[in-house]
Scaffold this active site. Structure first.
Site, PDB file in Angstrom:
ATOM      1  N   ARG A  98       0.842  -1.202   0.000  1.00 62.99           N
ATOM      2  CA  ARG A  98       0.000   0.000   0.000  1.00 62.99           C
ATOM      3  C   ARG A  98       0.877   1.252   0.000  1.00 62.99           C
ATOM      4  NH1 ARG A  98      -4.890   1.867   4.149  1.00 62.99           N
ATOM      5  NH2 ARG A  98      -5.052   3.977   3.322  1.00 62.99           N
ATOM      6  N   ASN A 152     -10.599  -4.240  -0.555  1.00 67.03           N
ATOM      7  CA  ASN A 152     -10.570  -3.197  -1.589  1.00 67.03           C
ATOM      8  C   ASN A 152      -9.640  -3.550  -2.742  1.00 67.03           C
ATOM      9  OD1 ASN A 152     -12.399  -1.156  -0.784  1.00 67.03           O
ATOM     10  ND2 ASN A 152     -11.022  -0.558   0.868  1.00 67.03           N
ATOM     11  N   CYS A 173     -18.929  -1.949   1.617  1.00 69.47           N
ATOM     12  CA  CYS A 173     -18.087  -0.787   1.891  1.00 69.47           C
ATOM     13  C   CYS A 173     -18.620  -0.117   3.150  1.00 69.47           C
ATOM     14  CB  CYS A 173     -18.124   0.178   0.710  1.00 69.47           C
ATOM     15  SG  CYS A 173     -17.095   1.651   0.946  1.00 69.47           S
ATOM     16  N   HIS A 203     -16.852   3.456  -4.038  1.00 62.70           N
ATOM     17  CA  HIS A 203     -15.995   4.634  -3.870  1.00 62.70           C
ATOM     18  C   HIS A 203     -16.233   5.689  -4.948  1.00 62.70           C
ATOM     19  CE1 HIS A 203     -12.858   2.632  -1.013  1.00 62.70           C
ATOM     20  NE2 HIS A 203     -14.086   2.630  -0.552  1.00 62.70           N
ATOM     21  N   TYR A 253     -14.805  10.133  -1.307  1.00 59.23           N
ATOM     22  CA  TYR A 253     -13.782   9.709  -2.268  1.00 59.23           C
ATOM     23  C   TYR A 253     -13.831  10.525  -3.559  1.00 59.23           C
ATOM     24  CZ  TYR A 253     -12.157   5.674   0.365  1.00 59.23           C
ATOM     25  OH  TYR A 253     -11.590   4.869   1.314  1.00 59.23           O
TER      26      TYR A 253
END
Length: 435
Positions: A98, A152, A173, A203, A253
């Protein structure tokens, strides 16, 4: 209690810091949804976290005085066999991957985020093959099980499962459930007295109505500048004229798309001061696991809500309960489109309100879809579809098309540079691309 069918549940990624929340949910729902066996599964690299979280889970169950058999294992197939429900909350490449997903795009003046843009694409390329491998085990060992995915990028992963497996699957989510909690708090009512309408994909959704006891409060919320955000997204104010003319509230988002310049500047500043969100999460997780180690801790600590994904697990337990009891309530989920949004392919994954029955969720066609949002949804959905194909085939040409056509990537040259650099950095997790 004997009249209710006891369940076997497998949590893939059981060493996650979120796990105490889902355990709490199972404990609270036990009288109406008894869990016989709760299997927490992880990989060898996450084994130490699995032990810490697993022991806390056992203490929580013991304190509640419930006969839930909590089992810890690195054997995924053993956990999945004959399961009624399987949840996935995995991070392929761990937080280090990440960190790269966030840092590399920012170094090229592109939004660096774990679920959208180039970073989200890399996460999808790493994750989709692993999830589909899990689905093969489910097809073989628990063909009637439901898979709840909140790994995700949830929308991409859910669509990949729908397109390439026979597993009954729903994506989740935490953004919708957080908005429900926000709406209830704003108007001093219970969550059951609210009903927001969501339109879009994971998102990338908009709230197009916000009912409180049957009255749509959305125009009032827009006029008064009421909005919600999350700890992992910078709280920049929306332009009042923009929201008023749009007639909807975008998910937080969407700041990455509507406020790209400000968000990128904020990310660069954050990197200089505290690192990206990956570094922040790493510090939060370290603190959480120190708490989890305490043998006197027997409940979910309040600090867990500081994690950006708080209430994911509550959403999963709610969905499980509604399918188990044929509750027929309304939840916001990632499901196959069918003909719900007529401007998207039928096999696309969308995020909308659904009625949850014992046979699964049924999407509810939205009352309205603002014309201005359809183009962005189409563009991101096209990227998502190509990203799935690239993840499965390892085709660099398709991967390049996906990268180029993401709205957050400014040019072909930048896309090619990012793709090559990020593929190399992820080589050990992307064997399809390095045959």
């Amino acid at each position: 209690m004997s009249e209710k069918r006891a369940l076997k549940v497998a949590v893939i990624g059981g060493g996650s810091s979120y796990t105490p929340e889902i355990v709490e949910g199972f404990i609270n729902r036990y009288p109406d949804m008894p869990i016989r066996e709760l299997w927490l599964v992880d990989i060898e690299q996450g084994g130490h976290k699995l032990e810490i979280v697993g022991e806390l889970a056992k203490r929580m169950v013991e304190k509640a005085g419930l006969p839930i058999d909590v089992r810890l294992t690195l054997d995924r197939r053993e956990a999945i066999k004959d399961a009624d429900f399987v949840t996935t909350q995995i991070r392929v490449g761990l937080l280090e991957a990440r960190r790269r997903d966030e840092h590399i795009p920012i170094s090229h003046d592109v939004i660096g985020q774990e679920t959208t843009g180039p970073g989200g694409m890399m996460k999808a390329l790493r994750t989709v093959p692993v999830i589909l491998d899990i689905c093969k085990d489910i097809e073989e060992l628990a063909p009637d099980a439901w898979l709840f995915n909140f790994t995700n990028p949830a929308g991409i992963v859910t669509e990949a499962v729908h397109k390439h497996s026979k597993v009954k699957s729903v994506g989740l989510c935490n953004s919708p459930i957080n908005f429900v909690k926000f709406l209830a708090k704003e108007y001093g009512v219970t969550e059951r007295e609210t009903l927001p309408e969501f339109v879009g994909i994971n998102h990338l959704h908009w709230v197009t109505a916000a009912y409180v006891n049957g009255e749509d409060k959305l125009p009032e919320m827009i006029n008064q500048g009421r909005e919600y955000t999350a700890s992992n997204v910078t709280a920049l104010d929306w332009d009042a004229d923009f929201l008023s003319s749009l007639g909807a509230i975008p998910t937080y988002y969407l700041r990455y798309f509507y406020m790209k310049d400000k968000m990128l500047a904020d990310m660069k500043e954050a990197v200089a001061k505290n690192g990206t969100r990956a570094e922040v999460v790493s510090r939060v997780e370290k603190e959480l696991f120190e708490l989890y180690k305490d043998v006197n801790l027997q409940e979910k600590p309040k600090q867990l809500e500081q994690r950006g994904g708080a209430y994911y697990s509550e959403a999963a337990v709610n969905l499980m309960y509604s399918i188990y009891t044929d509750r027929r309530d309304v939840q916001t989920l990632n499901v196959r489109n069918g003909r719900t949004l007529d401007f998207l392919p039928e096999d696309a994954s969308i995020e909308v309100n659904c009625v949850v029955t014992g046979q699964g969720p049924i999407p509810i066609p939205p009352q309205r879809v603002p014309e201005g949002i359809t183009g962005l949804i189409r563009a991101v959905k096209a990227y998502e579809s190509m990203a799935i194909e690239a993840a499965i085939t390892g085709d660099r040409g398709i991967a390049l098309q996906a990268m180029v056509h993401h709205p957050l990537v400014p040019s072909v040259s930048v896309a090619k540079t990012l793709l090559e650099e990020m593929l190399i950095e992820n080589k050990k997790y992307l064997p399809n691309f390095f045959k």
